[in-house]
Design a protein around this motif. Structure first.
Motif, PDB file in Angstrom:
ATOM      1  N   SER A 117      -1.417  -3.737  13.800  1.00  0.00           N
ATOM      2  CA  SER A 117      -2.655  -3.365  14.491  1.00  0.00           C
ATOM      3  C   SER A 117      -3.207  -2.011  14.069  1.00  0.00           C
ATOM      4  N   GLY A 118      -2.380  -1.194  13.422  1.00  0.00           N
ATOM      5  CA  GLY A 118      -2.825   0.159  13.099  1.00  0.00           C
ATOM      6  C   GLY A 118      -3.865   0.193  11.989  1.00  0.00           C
ATOM      7  N   ALA A 119      -4.768   1.173  12.073  1.00  0.00           N
ATOM      8  CA  ALA A 119      -5.769   1.360  11.022  1.00  0.00           C
ATOM      9  C   ALA A 119      -5.140   2.091   9.843  1.00  0.00           C
ATOM     10  N   ALA A 120      -5.809   2.005   8.693  1.00  0.00           N
ATOM     11  CA  ALA A 120      -5.281   2.593   7.452  1.00  0.00           C
ATOM     12  C   ALA A 120      -5.702   4.046   7.284  1.00  0.00           C
ATOM     13  N   SER A 121      -6.033   4.733   8.377  1.00  0.00           N
ATOM     14  CA  SER A 121      -6.575   6.097   8.279  1.00  0.00           C
ATOM     15  C   SER A 121      -5.613   7.038   7.551  1.00  0.00           C
ATOM     16  N   ARG A 122      -4.308   6.944   7.827  1.00  0.00           N
ATOM     17  CA  ARG A 122      -3.348   7.835   7.160  1.00  0.00           C
ATOM     18  C   ARG A 122      -3.237   7.516   5.674  1.00  0.00           C
ATOM     19  N   MET A 123      -3.438   6.269   5.345  1.00  0.00           N
ATOM     20  CA  MET A 123      -3.342   5.835   3.953  1.00  0.00           C
ATOM     21  C   MET A 123      -4.380   6.551   3.085  1.00  0.00           C
ATOM     22  N   TYR A 168     -12.651   1.536   4.152  1.00  0.00           N
ATOM     23  CA  TYR A 168     -11.218   1.222   4.093  1.00  0.00           C
ATOM     24  C   TYR A 168     -10.372   1.992   5.106  1.00  0.00           C
ATOM     25  N   SER A 169     -10.695   3.246   5.374  1.00  0.00           N
ATOM     26  CA  SER A 169      -9.832   4.040   6.252  1.00  0.00           C
ATOM     27  C   SER A 169      -9.902   3.595   7.706  1.00  0.00           C
ATOM     28  N   ASN A 170     -10.907   2.811   8.066  1.00  0.00           N
ATOM     29  CA  ASN A 170     -11.030   2.321   9.444  1.00  0.00           C
ATOM     30  C   ASN A 170     -10.613   0.864   9.596  1.00  0.00           C
ATOM     31  N   LYS A 171     -10.152   0.273   8.506  1.00  0.00           N
ATOM     32  CA  LYS A 171      -9.696  -1.114   8.574  1.00  0.00           C
ATOM     33  C   LYS A 171      -8.177  -1.155   8.712  1.00  0.00           C
ATOM     34  N   PRO A 172      -7.625  -2.237   9.242  1.00  0.00           N
ATOM     35  CA  PRO A 172      -6.160  -2.351   9.282  1.00  0.00           C
ATOM     36  C   PRO A 172      -5.612  -2.536   7.872  1.00  0.00           C
ATOM     37  N   LYS A 173      -4.417  -2.014   7.630  1.00  0.00           N
ATOM     38  CA  LYS A 173      -3.815  -2.123   6.301  1.00  0.00           C
ATOM     39  C   LYS A 173      -3.719  -3.566   5.825  1.00  0.00           C
ATOM     40  N   GLY A 174      -3.454  -4.469   6.765  1.00  0.00           N
ATOM     41  CA  GLY A 174      -3.203  -5.855   6.387  1.00  0.00           C
ATOM     42  C   GLY A 174      -4.326  -6.507   5.612  1.00  0.00           C
ATOM     43  N   VAL A 175      -5.580  -6.087   5.851  1.00  0.00           N
ATOM     44  CA  VAL A 175      -6.721  -6.758   5.220  1.00  0.00           C
ATOM     45  C   VAL A 175      -7.109  -6.117   3.894  1.00  0.00           C
ATOM     46  N   THR A 181      -6.753 -11.242  -6.210  1.00  0.00           N
ATOM     47  CA  THR A 181      -6.186 -10.041  -5.587  1.00  0.00           C
ATOM     48  C   THR A 181      -5.644 -10.435  -4.219  1.00  0.00           C
ATOM     49  N   ALA A 182      -4.420  -9.988  -3.925  1.00  0.00           N
ATOM     50  CA  ALA A 182      -3.755 -10.384  -2.674  1.00  0.00           C
ATOM     51  C   ALA A 182      -3.711  -9.233  -1.680  1.00  0.00           C
ATOM     52  N   THR A 183      -3.967  -9.545  -0.425  1.00  0.00           N
ATOM     53  CA  THR A 183      -3.809  -8.581   0.665  1.00  0.00           C
ATOM     54  C   THR A 183      -2.366  -8.568   1.143  1.00  0.00           C
ATOM     55  N   ALA A 184      -2.028  -7.570   1.985  1.00  0.00           N
ATOM     56  CA  ALA A 184      -0.699  -7.524   2.586  1.00  0.00           C
ATOM     57  C   ALA A 184      -0.455  -8.757   3.456  1.00  0.00           C
ATOM     58  N   ILE A 185      -1.514  -9.263   4.089  1.00  0.00           N
ATOM     59  CA  ILE A 185      -1.382 -10.472   4.912  1.00  0.00           C
ATOM     60  C   ILE A 185      -0.883 -11.631   4.067  1.00  0.00           C
ATOM     61  N   GLU A 186      -1.502 -11.829   2.911  1.00  0.00           N
ATOM     62  CA  GLU A 186      -1.097 -12.936   2.033  1.00  0.00           C
ATOM     63  C   GLU A 186       0.351 -12.776   1.593  1.00  0.00           C
ATOM     64  N   GLU A 187       0.756 -11.535   1.272  1.00  0.00           N
ATOM     65  CA  GLU A 187       2.131 -11.324   0.823  1.00  0.00           C
ATOM     66  C   GLU A 187       3.131 -11.621   1.944  1.00  0.00           C
ATOM     67  N   LEU A 195      17.320  -0.440  -2.493  1.00  0.00           N
ATOM     68  CA  LEU A 195      16.052   0.286  -2.400  1.00  0.00           C
ATOM     69  C   LEU A 195      14.854  -0.587  -2.734  1.00  0.00           C
ATOM     70  N   ILE A 196      15.056  -1.601  -3.578  1.00  0.00           N
ATOM     71  CA  ILE A 196      13.937  -2.453  -3.994  1.00  0.00           C
ATOM     72  C   ILE A 196      13.310  -3.176  -2.808  1.00  0.00           C
ATOM     73  N   THR A 197      14.062  -3.300  -1.708  1.00  0.00           N
ATOM     74  CA  THR A 197      13.535  -3.996  -0.527  1.00  0.00           C
ATOM     75  C   THR A 197      12.600  -3.107   0.295  1.00  0.00           C
ATOM     76  N   PHE A 198      12.493  -1.838  -0.080  1.00  0.00           N
ATOM     77  CA  PHE A 198      11.679  -0.893   0.699  1.00  0.00           C
ATOM     78  C   PHE A 198      10.584  -0.309  -0.179  1.00  0.00           C
ATOM     79  N   ASN A 199       9.381  -0.816  -0.011  1.00  0.00           N
ATOM     80  CA  ASN A 199       8.244  -0.352  -0.807  1.00  0.00           C
ATOM     81  C   ASN A 199       6.994  -0.218   0.062  1.00  0.00           C
ATOM     82  N   PRO A 200       7.021   0.683   1.034  1.00  0.00           N
ATOM     83  CA  PRO A 200       5.878   0.804   1.947  1.00  0.00           C
ATOM     84  C   PRO A 200       4.687   1.440   1.253  1.00  0.00           C
ATOM     85  N   VAL A 201       3.512   1.179   1.811  1.00  0.00           N
ATOM     86  CA  VAL A 201       2.281   1.807   1.311  1.00  0.00           C
ATOM     87  C   VAL A 201       1.813   2.795   2.380  1.00  0.00           C
ATOM     88  N   LYS A 202       2.343   3.997   2.301  1.00  0.00           N
ATOM     89  CA  LYS A 202       1.970   5.032   3.271  1.00  0.00           C
ATOM     90  C   LYS A 202       0.678   5.731   2.868  1.00  0.00           C
TER      91      LYS A 202
END
Length: 705
Positions: A266-272, A353-360, A370-376, A684-691
């Motif tokens: 639910s969080g917005a991508a503002s920090r991203m 982009y900064s006001n949209k959720p990361k998932g989209v 091009t794939a979104t986080a939702i698709e992945e 470590l390969i299992t952890f690849n966040p997009v901060k």
């Protein structure tokens, strides 16, 4: 005459009961006065008009309305002199005004002014769902609904603090009593009538708010770290062969299990995009070069972004929009083009982009699309969270963004289902508004915005324990929305399934022991075996005086320890990422237990605590597999396993005004503090966040083709 319509000023709580005829106003006023051991005043018009009827057989006329309003006001003012806490008023001048409108289609200006000015802390509007009772003064049994609508319109128009009461007389009394008791608490906390109505409308729990005030006043007790959890001391290390074994073990068992993947999204991508937003706000185009800005701000992120932005999955789309919306784009110098590019990406008119959720957001560029986080996440879900050809994916989203999720899923789901031969069901939930937390100013009073309204803030991801609690599944996989990858999906699925296999193996043993403990004739050998398992495998201390317990007390104590939800948490090696990690924590009774801890939970002024935190060898990547049912297959109430003394105090700024708020115990911190916990090292390969947006430039998010 107008003087006689003025209310006397008072600090006493005044509650008026208004509504159409024969809706139980008088009964409720007298009952509430008795309930709160205080005074009430009757409806002046009833005695006034009854005397007129008895003496002259005449009914009410328009000329009677001002005397009635004056009489009602005087009754109220006189009653205040002999009242010390609450005064209940059967009817108010506002009722006289409404009846004037209904019967005479007009209202004396003086009466209308008084109705507007008269103040009550609360007004109860009694509904027309009780039987009409005839008497000498009641004459409109069929018009009560229409009268009710007029009452409500006037209350809204005059901005009165009212609450509608419906139900039987008994139900209305019960509701009103609870409302008044809560309102008294609210007043002590510094809330006014309209604040209280807002709290009511949000279904917020006043006792919870009161507790938040206490926490904000006194602070949150800091966690007492004993030592970091490390390999063979709180963290289980498994080999590649063991990972394959547990993955296969899960595959063998999953056909009888209902699986779900739970993704907070639910969080917005503002920090991203924070460093880019700051650039747009602070950079003065034409007054300095971007390179000068980078040097002045020491902004390495901006430098990396500008050098490598062509590799971003959305680069071409941003570039084409910049060219079409900025006609001179291609003739501009590089600094101006870069500024226009970033502005196009973040502008509400374009991509926002900064006001949209990361998932989209577009995360990965493939040859075909091009794939979104939702698709992945849909891809992952089909890989490791599927049984019997079915997979269930649950997103927590902001209500205003659900359509964006729906549109993306509609476009990709059937393709993924065909590729994986898996039927995927997607569900959503929203963070419950009732879990929002109250904000206070720096003096500890309710924080008010520019409209003098109290402010509630989202309670943090810890509020999602209620969303998780609503799920019905045997095994729940939890992963953050931004922790997806373009490559190595097979390896990620292997370790996710391995964690699930470990969970099931632990559950089988725990469920076996629970069935022994609830059966008759539990042997001492059984008890010793269970104690040894709890200490050696679950890393839980047994009380020092346990051996002195009676057998029944031993059984009860062991059941209390084992009969809990369980989580198996993947942990990666610590490489300096900001965030929490696995630690041994000492509770108030001196016992140690495993917990995921954030830096804000410890006293960083305590050098020993700081040293322990900084010596952590592992990091929490939010890679959890959870069992939320007991040995009988019944769902646990997850809200019973929260450490309510944990949480976070945050300081924010709202339009130049400072505020403080309490954030709920984190979903994988305090919200799961009383779960059975197992830590397992994962690669470590299992952890690849997009901060930040620059994380999309890392190899894990770039195509290998």
């Amino acid at each position: 005459m107008e003087e006689h319509l003025k209310q006397e000023p008072t600090e006493i709580i005044k509650i008026a009961i208004v509504g159409p005829e024969s809706t139980g106003k008088t009964t409720l006023a007298s009952q509430l006065a008795e309930e709160f051991n205080t005074n009430w005043i009757p409806e002046f018009a009833r005695n006034y008009l009854q005397e007129k009827w008895d003496a002259k057989q005449e009914i009410c006329t328009e000329d009677d309305l001002i005397p009635i309003a004056i009489g009602q006001t005087q009754l109220e003012n006189e009653a205040l002199k002999r009242t010390d806490k609450i005064l209940f008023c059967d009817t108010a001048v506002l009722v006289t005004k409404v009846f004037s409108d209904i019967y005479y289609n007009s209202c004396d200006a003086m009466l209308e002014k008084a109705a507007k000015k008269h103040k009550y802390d609360l007004i109860f509007l009694t509904d027309v769902d009780v039987p009409w009772e005839k008497d000498d003064l009641r004459d409109k049994p069929n018009d009560r609904k229409a009268s009710m609508d007029i009452f409500e319109q006037v209350l809204v128009e005059y901005k009165k603090p009212y609450i509608k009461l419906s139900g039987t007389k008994e139900q209305c009394l019960e509701k009103a009593t609870k409302i008044i008791s809560d309102f008294q608490k609210a007043k002590k906390l510094g809330f006014n009538s309209f604040d209280y109505l807002k709290i009511q409308q949000r279904n917020a729990n006043l006792e919870v708010i009161e507790n938040q005030f206490e926490i904000l006043k006194n602070g949150i007790p800091k966690i007492n770290l004993d030592r970091p959890a490390i390999i063979n001391d709180g963290i289980l290390r498994i080999s590649d062969d063991e990972a394959a074994y547990f993955s296969n073990f899960f595959d063998e068992k999953k056909s009888r299990l209902k699986l779900k993947k739970f993704v907070p999204a639910s969080g917005a991508a503002s920090r991203m995009f924070k460093f880019l937003s700051e650039f747009l706000n602070e950079f003065k185009l034409g007054e300095e070069s971007i390179n000068a800005y980078i040097n002045r701000k020491k902004d390495k992120n901006l430098s990396i972004f500008l050098i490598a932005k062509e590799k971003l999955p959305f680069h071409n789309e941003i570039l084409e929009k910049a060219k079409s919306s900025l006609p001179d784009y291609e003739t501009w110098e590089k600094d101006t083009r870069d500024y226009g590019y970033i502005k196009t990406m973040l502008s509400p008119k374009h991509f926002d982009y900064s006001n949209k959720p990361k998932g989209v957001l577009p995360f990965h560029k493939y040859q075909s699309h091009t794939a979104t986080a939702i698709e992945e996440h849909l891809n992952e879900c089909a890989f490791y969270a599927a049984s019997n050809g079915k997979s269930n994916l649950h997103f927590t989203v902001s209500e205003e963004h659900q359509n964006d999720f729906d549109n993306i899923i509609k476009n990709v789901k059937s393709k993924i289902e065909a590729q994986t031969n898996t039927e995927i069901t997607v569900q959503y939930s929203y963070q419950n508004k009732a879990t929002d937390v109250i904000a206070v100013d720096l003096n500890g009073n309710p924080f008010r915005d520019e409209n003098e309204q109290i402010v509630f803030r989202p309670g943090g991801h810890g509020a999602l324990i209620e969303n998780l609690n609503d799920l019905n599944a045997d095994v729940v996989f939890i992963k953050n929305i931004d922790n997806v990858i373009q490559n190595h999906l097979q390896e990620i699925a292997l370790y996710k399934k391995a964690l699930a296999g470990i969970l099931i193996q632990f559950q089988e043993v725990i469920f076996k022991y629970m069935k022994i403990l609830v059966a008759e004739n539990v042997s001492n050998e059984d008890l010793n075996e269970i104690v040894n398992y709890i200490k050696s495998k679950l890393n839980i201390d047994i009380k020092d005086d346990f051996s002195k317990y009676t057998k029944e007390s031993k059984i009860d104590h062991l059941k209390t320890i084992l009969n809990r939800p369980i989580r198996v948490c993947g942990m990666v090696k610590n490489e300096g990422e900001p965030g929490g990690g696995p630690f041994w924590v000492i509770d108030k009774k001196g016992k140690t237990f495993l917990q995921i801890i954030e830096s804000s939970q410890i006293d960083t002024k305590d050098e020993r605590q700081k040293e322990i935190f900084q010596s952590a060898t592992h990091f929490n990547p939010v890679d959890l597999v959870c069992g939320t049912k007991d040995y009988n297959g019944q769902k646990f109430d997850l809200t019973k396993f929260i450490d309510k003394n944990s949480g976070f105090i945050v300081e924010k700024n709202s339009k130049g005004k400072s505020l403080r708020a309490f954030e709920l115990p984190g979903l994988w911190n305090g919200a799961m503090a009383k779960w059975l916990t197992v830590f397992v090292e994962v690669p470590l390969i299992t952890f690849n966040p997009v901060k930040t947006v620059n994380d999309l430039l890392k190899p894990a998010h770039q195509s290998t083709n």
